[in-house]
Design a protein around this motif. Structure first.
Motif, mmCIF file in Angstrom:
data_model
loop_
_atom_site.group_PDB
_atom_site.id
_atom_site.type_symbol
_atom_site.label_atom_id
_atom_site.label_comp_id
_atom_site.label_asym_id
_atom_site.label_seq_id
_atom_site.Cartn_x
_atom_site.Cartn_y
_atom_site.Cartn_z
ATOM 1 N N VAL A 100 19.548 -2.465 -6.235
ATOM 2 C CA VAL A 100 18.751 -2.831 -7.410
ATOM 3 C C VAL A 100 17.295 -2.403 -7.252
ATOM 4 C CG1 VAL A 100 20.228 -4.709 -8.178
ATOM 5 C CG2 VAL A 100 18.434 -5.183 -6.502
ATOM 6 N N GLY A 101 17.008 -1.631 -6.196
ATOM 7 C CA GLY A 101 15.699 -1.006 -6.079
ATOM 8 C C GLY A 101 14.691 -1.791 -5.257
ATOM 9 N N ARG A 102 13.480 -1.268 -5.211
ATOM 10 C CA ARG A 102 12.397 -1.877 -4.437
ATOM 11 C C ARG A 102 11.179 -2.143 -5.309
ATOM 12 N NH1 ARG A 102 12.359 0.156 1.847
ATOM 13 N NH2 ARG A 102 14.560 -0.297 2.267
ATOM 14 N N VAL A 107 12.008 -7.243 -5.289
ATOM 15 C CA VAL A 107 11.041 -7.521 -4.229
ATOM 16 C C VAL A 107 10.294 -8.831 -4.467
ATOM 17 C CG1 VAL A 107 10.736 -5.106 -3.608
ATOM 18 C CG2 VAL A 107 9.232 -6.126 -5.321
ATOM 19 N N GLN A 108 10.246 -9.301 -5.703
ATOM 20 C CA GLN A 108 9.563 -10.568 -5.978
ATOM 21 C C GLN A 108 10.270 -11.732 -5.290
ATOM 22 O OE1 GLN A 108 9.370 -10.497 -10.242
ATOM 23 N NE2 GLN A 108 7.853 -8.852 -10.243
ATOM 24 N N ALA A 109 11.610 -11.680 -5.221
ATOM 25 C CA ALA A 109 12.349 -12.707 -4.484
ATOM 26 C C ALA A 109 12.017 -12.636 -2.998
ATOM 27 C CB ALA A 109 13.846 -12.532 -4.711
ATOM 28 N N ILE A 110 11.899 -11.420 -2.472
ATOM 29 C CA ILE A 110 11.506 -11.248 -1.067
ATOM 30 C C ILE A 110 10.114 -11.825 -0.838
ATOM 31 C CG2 ILE A 110 10.980 -9.555 0.742
ATOM 32 C CD1 ILE A 110 13.035 -7.711 -0.555
ATOM 33 N N GLY A 111 9.241 -11.652 -1.818
ATOM 34 C CA GLY A 111 7.868 -12.107 -1.686
ATOM 35 C C GLY A 111 7.732 -13.594 -1.399
ATOM 36 N N THR A 259 4.759 -3.426 -9.969
ATOM 37 C CA THR A 259 5.649 -4.278 -9.179
ATOM 38 C C THR A 259 6.237 -3.572 -7.964
ATOM 39 O OG1 THR A 259 7.571 -3.726 -10.560
ATOM 40 C CG2 THR A 259 6.240 -5.628 -11.229
ATOM 41 N N SER A 260 5.520 -2.577 -7.466
ATOM 42 C CA SER A 260 5.923 -1.939 -6.215
ATOM 43 C C SER A 260 4.682 -1.445 -5.487
ATOM 44 C CB SER A 260 6.875 -0.756 -6.466
ATOM 45 O OG SER A 260 6.191 0.330 -7.042
ATOM 46 N N GLU A 261 4.781 -1.366 -4.179
ATOM 47 C CA GLU A 261 3.683 -0.834 -3.378
ATOM 48 C C GLU A 261 3.397 0.616 -3.757
ATOM 49 O OE1 GLU A 261 2.884 0.129 1.334
ATOM 50 O OE2 GLU A 261 4.082 -1.636 0.814
ATOM 51 N N GLU A 262 4.450 1.382 -4.021
ATOM 52 C CA GLU A 262 4.295 2.797 -4.363
ATOM 53 C C GLU A 262 3.458 2.978 -5.625
ATOM 54 O OE1 GLU A 262 7.049 6.716 -5.400
ATOM 55 O OE2 GLU A 262 7.937 4.720 -5.389
ATOM 56 N N SER A 263 3.715 2.168 -6.656
ATOM 57 C CA SER A 263 2.989 2.333 -7.910
ATOM 58 C C SER A 263 1.516 1.995 -7.764
ATOM 59 C CB SER A 263 3.637 1.485 -9.014
ATOM 60 O OG SER A 263 3.647 0.111 -8.654
ATOM 61 N N LEU A 264 1.186 1.008 -6.948
ATOM 62 C CA LEU A 264 -0.211 0.677 -6.712
ATOM 63 C C LEU A 264 -0.911 1.778 -5.929
ATOM 64 C CD1 LEU A 264 0.438 -3.053 -6.109
ATOM 65 C CD2 LEU A 264 -1.371 -2.234 -7.621
ATOM 66 N N ARG A 265 -0.188 2.417 -5.018
ATOM 67 C CA ARG A 265 -0.772 3.536 -4.282
ATOM 68 C C ARG A 265 -1.102 4.704 -5.214
ATOM 69 N NH1 ARG A 265 -0.649 3.450 1.250
ATOM 70 N NH2 ARG A 265 0.540 1.760 2.239
ATOM 71 N N ARG A 266 -0.327 4.857 -6.275
ATOM 72 C CA ARG A 266 -0.629 5.923 -7.241
ATOM 73 C C ARG A 266 -1.989 5.711 -7.897
ATOM 74 N NH1 ARG A 266 5.110 6.414 -10.533
ATOM 75 N NH2 ARG A 266 6.409 7.060 -8.761
ATOM 76 N N LEU A 267 -2.311 4.461 -8.237
ATOM 77 C CA LEU A 267 -3.630 4.181 -8.804
ATOM 78 C C LEU A 267 -4.734 4.584 -7.846
ATOM 79 C CD1 LEU A 267 -3.206 0.619 -10.402
ATOM 80 C CD2 LEU A 267 -3.374 2.801 -11.612
ATOM 81 N N ILE A 268 -4.519 4.325 -6.569
ATOM 82 C CA ILE A 268 -5.522 4.666 -5.555
ATOM 83 C C ILE A 268 -5.638 6.175 -5.407
ATOM 84 C CG2 ILE A 268 -6.135 4.451 -3.114
ATOM 85 C CD1 ILE A 268 -4.532 1.783 -3.117
ATOM 86 N N GLU A 269 -4.518 6.839 -5.268
ATOM 87 C CA GLU A 269 -4.514 8.280 -5.012
ATOM 88 C C GLU A 269 -5.088 9.069 -6.183
ATOM 89 O OE1 GLU A 269 -0.404 8.791 -4.299
ATOM 90 O OE2 GLU A 269 -0.450 7.893 -2.281
ATOM 91 N N ARG A 270 -4.896 8.595 -7.404
ATOM 92 C CA ARG A 270 -5.357 9.340 -8.583
ATOM 93 C C ARG A 270 -6.724 8.885 -9.083
ATOM 94 N NH1 ARG A 270 0.573 10.070 -11.573
ATOM 95 N NH2 ARG A 270 1.671 10.498 -9.610
ATOM 96 N N ARG A 282 4.027 -10.282 -7.235
ATOM 97 C CA ARG A 282 4.711 -9.350 -8.125
ATOM 98 C C ARG A 282 5.249 -8.117 -7.416
ATOM 99 N NH1 ARG A 282 1.313 -9.391 -13.877
ATOM 100 N NH2 ARG A 282 2.395 -11.228 -14.710
ATOM 101 N N PHE A 283 4.788 -7.824 -6.201
ATOM 102 C CA PHE A 283 5.339 -6.633 -5.544
ATOM 103 C C PHE A 283 5.747 -6.886 -4.100
ATOM 104 C CE2 PHE A 283 0.839 -6.314 -4.680
ATOM 105 C CZ PHE A 283 0.679 -5.586 -3.507
ATOM 106 N N GLY A 284 6.096 -8.150 -3.802
ATOM 107 C CA GLY A 284 6.754 -8.385 -2.533
ATOM 108 C C GLY A 284 6.078 -9.286 -1.539
#
Length: 375
Positions: A100-102, A107-111, A259-270, A282-284
């Motif tokens: 069901v993805g990351r 990941v919110q349940a993992i959080g 809701t993922s670490e990857e998507s937040l990194r995109r904001l930083i990188e761009r 919301r992201f783990g």
């Protein structure tokens, strides 16, 4: 002697009623209905040696039952594990739900578990979590949002702002993004005029503008010296936020809906933001938050975690750059303790871990619970 192990986990699904329905721009434009309650999943972990930790995740509107159900599926995989191995356990749980993805509920349940494990680790060390992480400060500047929602006349918004400042809050945020842009501008101008030039003001559009509207609005309020414009565009429009951030004097803030670490990194990188607004539940949980915060610090970004001051205060205190914490009263009834606020800042709790104890009232708002492991 063998390491301590996780012996028992109690999960609780809590429905927290709000004192009044809450409306932002998404309600004004018909996308959502007013918010009347918050769904939370609490995880309470106890080890064989008697150490305990508490964490939680939350959902606004649909998804709370799914979050709790996924946590129920994951909990058995932690029984018998060493609670010290937080990073390994995060990935162990992520692999259980790999299909069901990351991101999102997966990941919110993992959080909830991850946050509880960090609380447990700090308690076992006898330290507040901020100190365990390496606190950069004893208090974090704070701003209030709850007094500036739609459905509140501008005169009441101003009165709420005065009350917040008198109670030690350092700044105030007001919602914008309604269909009448001119009315939005009128309200922002009125608040700035009422408070004067020295009070920090933030505004939040909740993703309701296109790039042209956001640029025009931003240029219209640039002279008001706002701290930031929050979520002017769709949360996933990384390029649009970068485009806007390069064209306005007023800083751009976003990140709360990702809701993922990857998507937040995109904001930083761009280079999409000046203020990054991660929301740990919301992201783990704490672990991915620390990863994102490290990347944000490398990029010299400012940090303003979204909502959940109870979790974000110690995390912001450990951030080496400039940071704010958002003040909301909503979750206060869930806990016996209160965060001290004075001189424009939230003071770090003195107790170990997050310094929080679940209140008896929270037990009355619990609609489902399940216990895993030994008694």
């Amino acid at each position: 002697m063998p390491h301590d192990v996780i012996a028992q986990i109690t999960l609780s699904h809590v429905l927290l009623p709000l004192k009044r329905p809450i409306s932002d721009a998404k309600v004004m434009t018909g996308v959502q209905k007013p918010l009347t309650e918050v769904s939370l999943t609490f995880a309470e972990i106890t080890t064989r040696d008697g150490h305990t930790g508490m964490g939680f995740g939350y959902v606004l509107r649909a998804g709370g039952k799914a979050q709790f159900a996924h946590a129920q599926e994951l909990a058995p995989f932690l029984i018998g594990e060493d609670p010290n191995d937080i990073a390994r356990l995060w990935h162990k749980l992520a692999w259980q739900g790999a299909s069901v993805g990351r991101c999102g509920v997966a990941v919110q349940a993992i959080g909830a578990f991850d946050t509880a494990l960090w609380d447990l680790k700090a308690k076992r060390a006898g330290l507040p979590l901020a100190k365990l992480l390496g606190a950069q400060r004893e208090a974090v500047p704070t701003y209030n949002t709850s007094g500036g929602y739609f459905g509140t006349q501008i005169e009441e918004v101003c009165a709420n702002a005065d009350r917040a400042l008198a109670n030690g809050i350092g700044g105030v945020k007001m919602k914008v993004g309604q269909p009448d842009v001119a009315e939005d501008i009128r309200r922002v101008v009125a608040l700035r005029k009422h408070l004067g030039d020295g009070v920090p003001i933030m505004i939040d559009a909740n993703q309701q503008w296109d790039r042209t509207t956001a640029l025009r609005f931003g240029r219209a309020v640039d002279e008001l010296r706002l701290v930031w414009i929050e979520e002017p565009l769709d949360a996933h429009d990384y390029e649009g936020h970068a485009w806007l951030n390069a064209r306005l004097d007023t800083p751009i803030a976003t990140g709360e809906m990702l809701t993922s670490e990857e998507s937040l990194r995109r904001l930083i990188e761009r280079e999409s933001v000046t203020y990054l607004q991660p929301d740990a539940p919301r992201f783990g949980g704490v672990s991915p938050f620390l990863n994102v915060a490290s990347a944000a610090a490398q990029a010299n970004l400012k940090l303003a975690p979204h909502f959940v001051m109870e979790i974000h205060l110690p995390l912001a205190a450990a951030y080496r750059g400039d940071t704010w914490v958002e003040h909301f009263e909503w979750f206060e009834p869930l806990f016996d303790e209160r965060i001290e606020i004075r001189d424009g800042s939230m003071q770090l709790p003195k107790g170990p871990g997050f310094g929080l104890t679940i209140s008896e009232q929270t037990r009355h708002w619990t609609v489902a619970s399940e216990r895993f492991g030994a008694s």
